[in-house]
Write a protein that holds these residues in place. Structure first.
Motif, mmCIF file in Angstrom:
data_model
loop_
_atom_site.group_PDB
_atom_site.id
_atom_site.type_symbol
_atom_site.label_atom_id
_atom_site.label_comp_id
_atom_site.label_asym_id
_atom_site.label_seq_id
_atom_site.Cartn_x
_atom_site.Cartn_y
_atom_site.Cartn_z
ATOM 1 N N ARG A 110 8.925 20.079 3.896
ATOM 2 C CA ARG A 110 8.257 21.342 4.175
ATOM 3 C C ARG A 110 8.655 22.341 3.096
ATOM 4 N NH1 ARG A 110 9.889 23.503 9.792
ATOM 5 N NH2 ARG A 110 9.718 25.537 8.827
ATOM 6 N N ILE A 111 7.661 23.020 2.536
ATOM 7 C CA ILE A 111 7.893 23.934 1.422
ATOM 8 C C ILE A 111 7.350 25.305 1.786
ATOM 9 C CG2 ILE A 111 7.549 24.313 -1.042
ATOM 10 C CD1 ILE A 111 6.645 21.268 -1.090
ATOM 11 N N THR A 112 8.218 26.312 1.743
ATOM 12 C CA THR A 112 7.826 27.682 2.041
ATOM 13 C C THR A 112 8.361 28.588 0.937
ATOM 14 O OG1 THR A 112 9.825 28.213 3.303
ATOM 15 C CG2 THR A 112 8.008 27.176 4.521
ATOM 16 N N LYS A 113 8.240 29.889 1.152
ATOM 17 C CA LYS A 113 8.762 30.857 0.174
ATOM 18 C C LYS A 113 10.269 30.741 0.024
ATOM 19 C CE LYS A 113 9.116 34.592 3.614
ATOM 20 N NZ LYS A 113 10.591 34.585 3.699
ATOM 21 N N MET A 151 0.843 -1.185 0.000
ATOM 22 C CA MET A 151 0.000 0.000 0.000
ATOM 23 C C MET A 151 0.881 1.239 0.000
ATOM 24 S SD MET A 151 -3.021 1.072 2.700
ATOM 25 C CE MET A 151 -4.056 -0.303 2.217
ATOM 26 N N THR A 152 0.421 2.227 -0.681
ATOM 27 C CA THR A 152 1.167 3.480 -0.796
ATOM 28 C C THR A 152 0.311 4.632 -0.327
ATOM 29 O OG1 THR A 152 2.569 2.786 -2.652
ATOM 30 C CG2 THR A 152 2.148 5.128 -2.442
ATOM 31 N N VAL A 153 0.941 5.593 0.314
ATOM 32 C CA VAL A 153 0.248 6.837 0.609
ATOM 33 C C VAL A 153 1.236 7.992 0.478
ATOM 34 C CG1 VAL A 153 0.637 6.680 3.101
ATOM 35 C CG2 VAL A 153 -1.238 8.084 2.215
ATOM 36 N N VAL A 154 0.841 8.985 -0.301
ATOM 37 C CA VAL A 154 1.565 10.246 -0.423
ATOM 38 C C VAL A 154 0.539 11.335 -0.189
ATOM 39 C CG1 VAL A 154 2.954 11.750 -1.892
ATOM 40 C CG2 VAL A 154 3.135 9.253 -2.144
ATOM 41 N N LEU A 155 0.811 12.262 0.709
ATOM 42 C CA LEU A 155 -0.184 13.263 1.055
ATOM 43 C C LEU A 155 0.441 14.640 1.158
ATOM 44 C CD1 LEU A 155 -0.181 13.884 4.520
ATOM 45 C CD2 LEU A 155 -0.407 11.427 4.327
ATOM 46 N N ALA A 156 -0.413 15.649 1.046
ATOM 47 C CA ALA A 156 0.032 17.040 1.136
ATOM 48 C C ALA A 156 -1.022 17.850 1.865
ATOM 49 C CB ALA A 156 0.266 17.619 -0.252
ATOM 50 N N THR A 157 -0.576 18.798 2.690
ATOM 51 C CA THR A 157 -1.502 19.673 3.391
ATOM 52 C C THR A 157 -1.016 21.116 3.309
ATOM 53 O OG1 THR A 157 -2.722 19.971 5.476
ATOM 54 C CG2 THR A 157 -0.388 19.477 5.667
ATOM 55 N N VAL A 158 -1.958 22.016 3.166
ATOM 56 C CA VAL A 158 -1.649 23.445 3.074
ATOM 57 C C VAL A 158 -1.568 24.034 4.472
ATOM 58 C CG1 VAL A 158 -2.509 25.696 2.307
ATOM 59 C CG2 VAL A 158 -2.700 23.701 0.808
ATOM 60 N N CYS A 159 -0.556 24.850 4.708
ATOM 61 C CA CYS A 159 -0.392 25.567 5.969
ATOM 62 C C CYS A 159 -0.440 27.072 5.695
ATOM 63 C CB CYS A 159 0.934 25.183 6.625
ATOM 64 S SG CYS A 159 1.124 23.413 6.931
ATOM 65 N N GLU A 160 -0.375 27.859 6.753
ATOM 66 C CA GLU A 160 -0.455 29.305 6.594
ATOM 67 C C GLU A 160 0.720 29.853 5.786
ATOM 68 O OE1 GLU A 160 -1.502 33.081 9.450
ATOM 69 O OE2 GLU A 160 -0.032 31.639 10.194
ATOM 70 N N ASP A 161 1.887 29.273 5.970
ATOM 71 C CA ASP A 161 3.087 29.798 5.332
ATOM 72 C C ASP A 161 3.752 28.818 4.376
ATOM 73 O OD1 ASP A 161 3.727 28.049 7.348
ATOM 74 O OD2 ASP A 161 5.408 29.215 8.128
ATOM 75 N N GLY A 162 3.051 27.765 3.975
ATOM 76 C CA GLY A 162 3.651 26.811 3.061
ATOM 77 C C GLY A 162 2.828 25.553 2.891
ATOM 78 N N VAL A 163 3.487 24.528 2.420
ATOM 79 C CA VAL A 163 2.860 23.227 2.188
ATOM 80 C C VAL A 163 3.766 22.155 2.776
ATOM 81 C CG1 VAL A 163 1.964 21.621 0.454
ATOM 82 C CG2 VAL A 163 1.885 24.076 0.017
ATOM 83 N N VAL A 164 3.154 21.105 3.324
ATOM 84 C CA VAL A 164 3.915 19.965 3.825
ATOM 85 C C VAL A 164 3.479 18.718 3.063
ATOM 86 C CG1 VAL A 164 4.423 18.474 5.792
ATOM 87 C CG2 VAL A 164 4.204 20.943 6.124
ATOM 88 N N MET A 165 4.461 17.963 2.571
ATOM 89 C CA MET A 165 4.186 16.678 1.942
ATOM 90 C C MET A 165 4.790 15.563 2.779
ATOM 91 S SD MET A 165 4.609 17.105 -2.202
ATOM 92 C CE MET A 165 3.760 15.533 -2.484
ATOM 93 N N GLY A 166 4.173 14.399 2.723
ATOM 94 C CA GLY A 166 4.687 13.249 3.449
ATOM 95 C C GLY A 166 4.356 11.962 2.726
ATOM 96 N N SER A 167 5.092 10.903 3.035
ATOM 97 C CA SER A 167 4.817 9.609 2.433
ATOM 98 C C SER A 167 5.348 8.496 3.321
ATOM 99 C CB SER A 167 5.456 9.500 1.044
ATOM 100 O OG SER A 167 6.853 9.288 1.154
ATOM 101 N N ASP A 168 4.812 7.294 3.086
ATOM 102 C CA ASP A 168 5.404 6.118 3.697
ATOM 103 C C ASP A 168 6.472 5.602 2.734
ATOM 104 O OD1 ASP A 168 3.834 4.944 1.660
ATOM 105 O OD2 ASP A 168 3.677 3.096 2.814
ATOM 106 N N SER A 169 6.980 4.395 2.970
ATOM 107 C CA SER A 169 8.052 3.901 2.106
ATOM 108 C C SER A 169 7.857 2.452 1.687
ATOM 109 C CB SER A 169 9.408 4.020 2.833
ATOM 110 O OG SER A 169 9.409 3.200 3.986
ATOM 111 N N GLN A 170 6.633 1.899 1.871
ATOM 112 C CA GLN A 170 6.415 0.496 1.554
ATOM 113 C C GLN A 170 5.821 0.326 0.158
ATOM 114 O OE1 GLN A 170 7.485 -2.078 3.591
ATOM 115 N NE2 GLN A 170 8.438 -0.289 4.528
#
Length: 231
Positions: free
Chosen positions: A194-197, A1-20
């Motif tokens: 973590r992604i910001t300006k 199973m795979t999961v890659v996700l992203a969420t918007v924050c006030e000052d940027g975006v955060v992405m995350g994933s598992d590794s299986q």
């Protein structure tokens, strides 16, 4: 199973994933990196056929500047991914003796970044369609996407979109840890970006461990709050 996700924050975006990675045809799982740089200012991840995603990684590495500088990032991504999908669809042999149910050449690709003071989260589906999710604030791809969406919804009252990427990293790690508990095919090591300006920063294992300590304090504080409310 795979999961890659992203969420918007006030000052940027955060992405995350598992590794299986799950190989149904061979009945095995193995670890692999699913979260990758897209130039210095964005990140991307994929779910599906590894052969497709390997070609996508090569293409994105070679053309990251053109993608990120394009007036329409979604179209620029689509222009890179579509020829790769078409090639694999055309050369795929579906009926291989002894390899029934071994998979398909389809893949999902998701990228995220921050440009001109605004977040962006873009998905390219196996049919080549472009999806935009920054306005929704959360998106996930992979076979674990539905569970990730549910876990993300359970954290929605924390209003991650109004908080910093520090909080976003903790929230994304909480989601990944929840999936690790509920699904045997989602597992460590986890990846965070973590992604910001100021650009994209892929967290080291040590930095992720520190975020894990924050998550532990967060969960402990919730337990204390519940105890006081219902005491």
């Amino acid at each position: 199973m795979t999961v890659v996700l992203a969420t918007v924050c006030e000052d940027g975006v955060v992405m995350g994933s598992d590794s299986q990675i799950t190989d149904k045809g061979r009945g095995m799982t193995y670890p692999a990196q699913k979260l990758h740089p897209l130039g210095s200012d964005a990140a991307w991840g994929g779910s599906g056929a590894r052969s497709v995603l390997t070609d996508v990684q090569r293409s994105f590495n070679e053309n990251s500047a053109a993608i990120l500088e394009a007036p329409d990032i979604g179209r620029a991504m689509q222009n890179q991914v579509l020829p790769i999908l078409r090639h694999h669809y055309e050369t795929f042999i579906p009926d291989v003796p002894g390899e029934e149910g071994s998979g398909t050449p389809s893949a999902y690709v998701m990228a995220a970044g921050w440009r001109d003071g605004e977040p962006w989260i873009i998905e390219i589906t196996p049919s080549g369609m472009i999806g935009h999710y920054a306005d929704i604030g959360f998106h996930a791809i992979g076979s674990g996407a539905a569970m990730a969406q549910q876990a993300g919804s359970l954290l929605s009252h924390f209003r991650i979109g109004k908080r910093s990427v520090d909080v976003g990293c903790a929230a994304v790690l909480r989601v990944l840890k929840s999936l690790d508990l509920t699904s045997a095919s989602v597992g460590k090591p986890f990846s965070l970006c973590r992604i910001t300006k100021d650009g994209a920063h892929h967290l080291t294992d040590e930095e992720i461990d520190k975020v894990g300590e924050v998550v532990a304090r967060w969960e402990k504080a919730e337990q204390a709050a519940i105890a006081k409310i219902f005491d």
